[in-house]
Design an enzyme around this catalytic site. Structure first.
Site, PDB file in Angstrom:
ATOM      1  N   GLU A   1      -9.883  12.303   7.875  1.00  0.00           N
ATOM      2  CA  GLU A   1      -9.799  13.643   7.291  1.00  0.00           C
ATOM      3  C   GLU A   1     -11.166  14.330   7.246  1.00  0.00           C
ATOM      4  O   GLU A   1     -11.276  15.525   7.515  1.00  0.00           O
ATOM      5  CB  GLU A   1      -9.242  13.556   5.866  1.00  0.00           C
ATOM      6  CG  GLU A   1      -7.795  13.153   5.779  1.00  0.00           C
ATOM      7  CD  GLU A   1      -7.414  12.854   4.340  1.00  0.00           C
ATOM      8  OE1 GLU A   1      -7.120  13.795   3.590  1.00  0.00           O
ATOM      9  OE2 GLU A   1      -7.435  11.664   3.949  1.00  0.00           O
TER      10      GLU A   1
ATOM     11  N   THR B   1      -4.828   6.334   0.319  1.00  0.00           N
ATOM     12  CA  THR B   1      -6.069   7.120   0.326  1.00  0.00           C
ATOM     13  C   THR B   1      -5.999   8.242  -0.704  1.00  0.00           C
ATOM     14  O   THR B   1      -5.028   9.001  -0.727  1.00  0.00           O
ATOM     15  CB  THR B   1      -6.277   7.733   1.726  1.00  0.00           C
ATOM     16  OG1 THR B   1      -6.194   6.687   2.679  1.00  0.00           O
ATOM     17  CG2 THR B   1      -7.618   8.430   1.815  1.00  0.00           C
TER      18      THR B   1
ATOM     19  N   THR C   1      -9.003  -5.897   4.096  1.00  0.00           N
ATOM     20  CA  THR C   1      -8.874  -4.955   2.984  1.00  0.00           C
ATOM     21  C   THR C   1      -9.808  -5.470   1.902  1.00  0.00           C
ATOM     22  O   THR C   1      -9.725  -6.644   1.532  1.00  0.00           O
ATOM     23  CB  THR C   1      -7.420  -4.937   2.456  1.00  0.00           C
ATOM     24  OG1 THR C   1      -6.531  -4.698   3.542  1.00  0.00           O
ATOM     25  CG2 THR C   1      -7.236  -3.874   1.393  1.00  0.00           C
TER      26      THR C   1
ATOM     27  N   GLN D   1      -3.794   2.088  15.410  1.00  0.00           N
ATOM     28  CA  GLN D   1      -2.698   2.607  14.581  1.00  0.00           C
ATOM     29  C   GLN D   1      -1.852   3.632  15.353  1.00  0.00           C
ATOM     30  O   GLN D   1      -0.616   3.595  15.314  1.00  0.00           O
ATOM     31  CB  GLN D   1      -3.301   3.252  13.322  1.00  0.00           C
ATOM     32  CG  GLN D   1      -2.269   3.732  12.298  1.00  0.00           C
ATOM     33  CD  GLN D   1      -2.929   4.266  11.019  1.00  0.00           C
ATOM     34  OE1 GLN D   1      -4.157   4.303  10.904  1.00  0.00           O
ATOM     35  NE2 GLN D   1      -2.130   4.672  10.055  1.00  0.00           N
TER      36      GLN D   1
ATOM     37  N   ARG E   1       1.666  16.874  13.019  1.00  0.00           N
ATOM     38  CA  ARG E   1       2.869  17.691  13.231  1.00  0.00           C
ATOM     39  C   ARG E   1       2.668  19.169  12.943  1.00  0.00           C
ATOM     40  O   ARG E   1       3.601  19.952  13.051  1.00  0.00           O
ATOM     41  CB  ARG E   1       4.006  17.172  12.321  1.00  0.00           C
ATOM     42  CG  ARG E   1       4.516  15.802  12.657  1.00  0.00           C
ATOM     43  CD  ARG E   1       5.584  15.330  11.674  1.00  0.00           C
ATOM     44  NE  ARG E   1       5.055  15.185  10.310  1.00  0.00           N
ATOM     45  CZ  ARG E   1       4.447  14.075   9.859  1.00  0.00           C
ATOM     46  NH1 ARG E   1       4.324  13.041  10.642  1.00  0.00           N
ATOM     47  NH2 ARG E   1       3.977  14.029   8.638  1.00  0.00           N
TER      48      ARG E   1
ATOM     49  N   ARG F   1      -7.969   3.513  13.693  1.00  0.00           N
ATOM     50  CA  ARG F   1      -7.068   4.650  13.949  1.00  0.00           C
ATOM     51  C   ARG F   1      -6.484   4.648  15.352  1.00  0.00           C
ATOM     52  O   ARG F   1      -5.356   5.100  15.550  1.00  0.00           O
ATOM     53  CB  ARG F   1      -7.822   5.965  13.709  1.00  0.00           C
ATOM     54  CG  ARG F   1      -8.357   6.152  12.301  1.00  0.00           C
ATOM     55  CD  ARG F   1      -7.260   6.115  11.266  1.00  0.00           C
ATOM     56  NE  ARG F   1      -7.781   6.384   9.921  1.00  0.00           N
ATOM     57  CZ  ARG F   1      -7.084   6.173   8.807  1.00  0.00           C
ATOM     58  NH1 ARG F   1      -5.856   5.693   8.871  1.00  0.00           N
ATOM     59  NH2 ARG F   1      -7.619   6.441   7.627  1.00  0.00           N
TER      60      ARG F   1
ATOM     61  N   TYR G   1       2.122   2.419  15.642  1.00  0.00           N
ATOM     62  CA  TYR G   1       2.767   2.619  14.332  1.00  0.00           C
ATOM     63  C   TYR G   1       4.225   3.030  14.384  1.00  0.00           C
ATOM     64  O   TYR G   1       4.946   2.880  13.391  1.00  0.00           O
ATOM     65  CB  TYR G   1       1.965   3.586  13.467  1.00  0.00           C
ATOM     66  CG  TYR G   1       2.257   5.058  13.666  1.00  0.00           C
ATOM     67  CD1 TYR G   1       1.703   5.736  14.737  1.00  0.00           C
ATOM     68  CD2 TYR G   1       3.073   5.756  12.768  1.00  0.00           C
ATOM     69  CE1 TYR G   1       1.953   7.083  14.910  1.00  0.00           C
ATOM     70  CE2 TYR G   1       3.319   7.104  12.946  1.00  0.00           C
ATOM     71  CZ  TYR G   1       2.771   7.769  14.021  1.00  0.00           C
ATOM     72  OH  TYR G   1       3.019   9.097  14.194  1.00  0.00           O
TER      73      TYR G   1
ATOM     74  N   HIS H   1      -3.857  13.838   1.008  1.00  0.00           N
ATOM     75  CA  HIS H   1      -4.011  12.924   2.146  1.00  0.00           C
ATOM     76  C   HIS H   1      -2.785  13.021   3.067  1.00  0.00           C
ATOM     77  O   HIS H   1      -2.919  13.191   4.276  1.00  0.00           O
ATOM     78  CB  HIS H   1      -4.200  11.487   1.661  1.00  0.00           C
ATOM     79  CG  HIS H   1      -4.257  10.474   2.765  1.00  0.00           C
ATOM     80  ND1 HIS H   1      -5.259  10.458   3.709  1.00  0.00           N
ATOM     81  CD2 HIS H   1      -3.395   9.466   3.108  1.00  0.00           C
ATOM     82  CE1 HIS H   1      -5.033   9.467   4.566  1.00  0.00           C
ATOM     83  NE2 HIS H   1      -3.916   8.854   4.228  1.00  0.00           N
TER      84      HIS H   1
ATOM     85  N   GLU I   1      -9.408   3.991  -1.968  1.00  0.00           N
ATOM     86  CA  GLU I   1      -8.171   3.744  -2.715  1.00  0.00           C
ATOM     87  C   GLU I   1      -8.480   3.033  -4.023  1.00  0.00           C
ATOM     88  O   GLU I   1      -9.586   2.510  -4.231  1.00  0.00           O
ATOM     89  CB  GLU I   1      -7.202   2.860  -1.896  1.00  0.00           C
ATOM     90  CG  GLU I   1      -6.877   3.438  -0.521  1.00  0.00           C
ATOM     91  CD  GLU I   1      -5.614   2.843   0.098  1.00  0.00           C
ATOM     92  OE1 GLU I   1      -4.806   2.231  -0.631  1.00  0.00           O
ATOM     93  OE2 GLU I   1      -5.451   3.007   1.324  1.00  0.00           O
TER      94      GLU I   1
ATOM     95  N   LYS J   1      -4.274  -2.346  10.238  1.00  0.00           N
ATOM     96  CA  LYS J   1      -4.593  -2.480   8.821  1.00  0.00           C
ATOM     97  C   LYS J   1      -4.771  -3.930   8.385  1.00  0.00           C
ATOM     98  O   LYS J   1      -5.282  -4.174   7.300  1.00  0.00           O
ATOM     99  CB  LYS J   1      -3.449  -1.888   7.987  1.00  0.00           C
ATOM    100  CG  LYS J   1      -3.121  -0.436   8.292  1.00  0.00           C
ATOM    101  CD  LYS J   1      -4.027   0.492   7.526  1.00  0.00           C
ATOM    102  CE  LYS J   1      -3.536   1.918   7.611  1.00  0.00           C
ATOM    103  NZ  LYS J   1      -4.373   2.810   6.792  1.00  0.00           N
TER     104      LYS J   1
ATOM    105  N   ASP K   1      -9.146   0.237   2.207  1.00  0.00           N
ATOM    106  CA  ASP K   1      -8.167  -0.181   3.213  1.00  0.00           C
ATOM    107  C   ASP K   1      -8.721   0.186   4.588  1.00  0.00           C
ATOM    108  O   ASP K   1      -8.425   1.231   5.146  1.00  0.00           O
ATOM    109  CB  ASP K   1      -6.834   0.543   2.934  1.00  0.00           C
ATOM    110  CG  ASP K   1      -5.781   0.236   3.975  1.00  0.00           C
ATOM    111  OD1 ASP K   1      -5.875  -0.822   4.626  1.00  0.00           O
ATOM    112  OD2 ASP K   1      -4.860   1.061   4.136  1.00  0.00           O
TER     113      ASP K   1
ATOM    114  N   GLU L   1     -10.632   3.731   3.865  1.00  0.00           N
ATOM    115  CA  GLU L   1      -9.749   4.540   3.037  1.00  0.00           C
ATOM    116  C   GLU L   1     -10.112   4.295   1.583  1.00  0.00           C
ATOM    117  O   GLU L   1     -10.070   3.158   1.101  1.00  0.00           O
ATOM    118  CB  GLU L   1      -8.274   4.206   3.304  1.00  0.00           C
ATOM    119  CG  GLU L   1      -7.824   4.673   4.686  1.00  0.00           C
ATOM    120  CD  GLU L   1      -6.311   4.617   4.914  1.00  0.00           C
ATOM    121  OE1 GLU L   1      -5.640   3.807   4.241  1.00  0.00           O
ATOM    122  OE2 GLU L   1      -5.819   5.386   5.757  1.00  0.00           O
TER     123      GLU L   1
ATOM    124  N   ASP M   1       0.846  -1.198   0.000  1.00  0.00           N
ATOM    125  CA  ASP M   1       0.000   0.000   0.000  1.00  0.00           C
ATOM    126  C   ASP M   1       0.880   1.247   0.000  1.00  0.00           C
ATOM    127  O   ASP M   1       1.692   1.437   0.904  1.00  0.00           O
ATOM    128  CB  ASP M   1      -0.916  -0.010   1.231  1.00  0.00           C
ATOM    129  CG  ASP M   1      -2.081   0.960   1.081  1.00  0.00           C
ATOM    130  OD1 ASP M   1      -2.318   1.451  -0.041  1.00  0.00           O
ATOM    131  OD2 ASP M   1      -2.748   1.226   2.094  1.00  0.00           O
TER     132      ASP M   1
END
Ligand code: CA
Length: 420
Positions: A367, A353, A260, A243, A145, A240, A247, A136, A204, A256, A236, A202, A129
């Site tokens: 999002e 995504t 899928t 994750q 961040r 969250r 992660y 995204h 995709e 994940k 996908d 997601e 992926d």
């Protein structure tokens, strides 16, 4: 639209004679075998194979359409793919009498789509992926961040990706079981265990590999399309909260790998050719191994819809386009193999995504609701921060031609509660 079939196909059907996508279907009481969609019907390729329509040298003496996956057909490469398409466009043409004027043969060759079960089109050996939508990556990076450091320094130099899990790729229509796992809210001192409370989708697309490359032999970017059969829609599914805790430093894992979903019909590059667009210029200019002579993308309209268990109809929650991807599929493939990694027939390489520049074109709940801060408002006054049990999420995609569509159908899944 000069090409016309004797099969009636409505203008908004995803499957006119210009498309002819390949999949695996199982008729009631029969074995899984290869088919091509046209209108509301499926052409049984194994029946046409038995009748001797795929015996030219491109098929190398094989009978790929009687198998329960299309891996062998994909391994044959573009000469066989083009030949099969040409044979089918001729047999299905309004000008060709072979099937058109023979009711007994038609009864043997055609199935109603609604009367069969669709299976995975290929045995997926490997699944990767990517993370190729600028919007995204920028949105997610902004949440984590701040806008100044939204993109990681590598993002515009290479198509970022992770190796996913092939065994849990499922066909559209399969239920999606809410995963359990460890989560740690930011204000908690230790993690807790339970079903995810931030289940996401997601939006995709993914492409399927035809002939592979040998270990140690990268695919030059200008040969990348020789290895690409076609595309499918993909969801996908993502947890969250799991994750966020797991992660770092190696990327997504259990967030994940629980499911899928892909759409059943593989749309070929030949069918997408009229909708090809030049890839916009990239800044910084990519390194030579990522620079194609004539790189391209496709104008594929995409949308996702949500239907909760108390709604009567699905509600579109986002609209995007395949052209929102920064990195091309040729660049993704060239980058994937530059290390010498060997791709195999039936490998699945997904886009990441696909979000666009506007609030209405964001490709996941993370999002769309900005991590739950702005819940979605549905027409029946329900709200959603994340997906809940009973929700059905469907993704659809198509290319709009002049009075016809080349479409992908849809990929959908219903959320069911955890196994506790
Ligand atoms: Ca993804």
């Amino acid at each position: 639209m000069s090409l016309k079939s004797f099969i009636d196909v409505s203008a908004d059907s995803h499957f006119p004679i210009q498309n002819l996508p390949f999949g695996i279907f199982q008729p009631r009481g029969g074995k899984p075998r290869a088919g091509v969609a046209i209108g509301d019907l499926i052409v049984d390729l194994s029946a046409l194979e038995e009748l001797g329509h795929f015996r030219s040298p491109e098929f190398q003496g094989r009978k790929p359409f009687s198998e329960d996956s299309l891996n062998a057909f994909l391994a044959l490469g573009r000469p066989a793919w083009r030949k099969a398409r040409a044979v089918l466009q001729r047999l299905l043409s309004s000008k060709t009498p072979i099937l058109r004027d023979n009711a007994r043969l038609r009864a043997r060759v055609f199935h109603a789509q609604k009367s069969v079960t669709m299976k995975l089109p290929v045995r997926i050996a490997n699944y990767t992926d990517f993370y190729s939508s600028y919007h995204h990556a920028h949105n997610v990076g902004t949440m984590l961040r701040g806008p100044e450091n939204a993109l990681m320094p590598n993002w515009k130099w290479l198509p970022v990706a992770y190796h996913g899990r092939a065994s849990s790729v499922v066909i559209s229509g399969s239920d999606v079981r809410r995963p359990q796992g460890q989560v740690k809210p930011p204000d908690a001192s230790v993690p807790t265990f339970g079903p995810t409370t931030s289940l996401d989708f997601e939006l995709e697309m993914a492409f399927l590999i035809g002939p592979g490359n040998s270990l140690g032999e990268p695919v030059p970017i200008d040969r990348a399309v020789d290895h690409i059969f076609g595309l499918v829609l993909m969801n996908d599914w993502s947890a969250r909260d799991i994750q966020a805790w797991e992660y770092q430093p190696l990327g997504p894992f259990l967030a994940k790998n629980f499911c899928t979903s892909i759409s059943p019909w593989m749309v070929t590059l030949e069918a997408l050719e009229p909708f090809r667009k030049s890839l916009p210029a990239q800044d910084p200019a990519p390194m030579p191994y990522l620079r194609a002579k004539d790189d391209f993308t496709f104008d594929i309209q995409l949308e996702a819809s949500l239907q909760t268990s108390s709604m009567n109809a699905a509600h579109v929650i986002t609209r995007s386009n395949f052209q929102n991807l920064y990195w091309s599929i040729a660049q993704q493939l060239a980058h994937h193999t530059i290390s010498g990694c060997n791709l195999q027939p039936g490998d699945l390489l997904a886009s990441g995504t696909i979000s666009g520049p506007t609030d209405e074109s964001r490709g996941c709940m993370l999002e769309l609701t900005w991590r739950g801060a702005n819940p979605l408002k549905l027409p029946n006054r329900e709200t959603r921060k994340w997906l809940e049990d009973g929700d059905i999420l469907a993704i659809s995609g198509w290319c709009q031609g002049d009075a016809y569509r080349v479409g992908f159908g849809e990929v959908s899944g219903r959320i069911v509660g955890s196994n506790k």
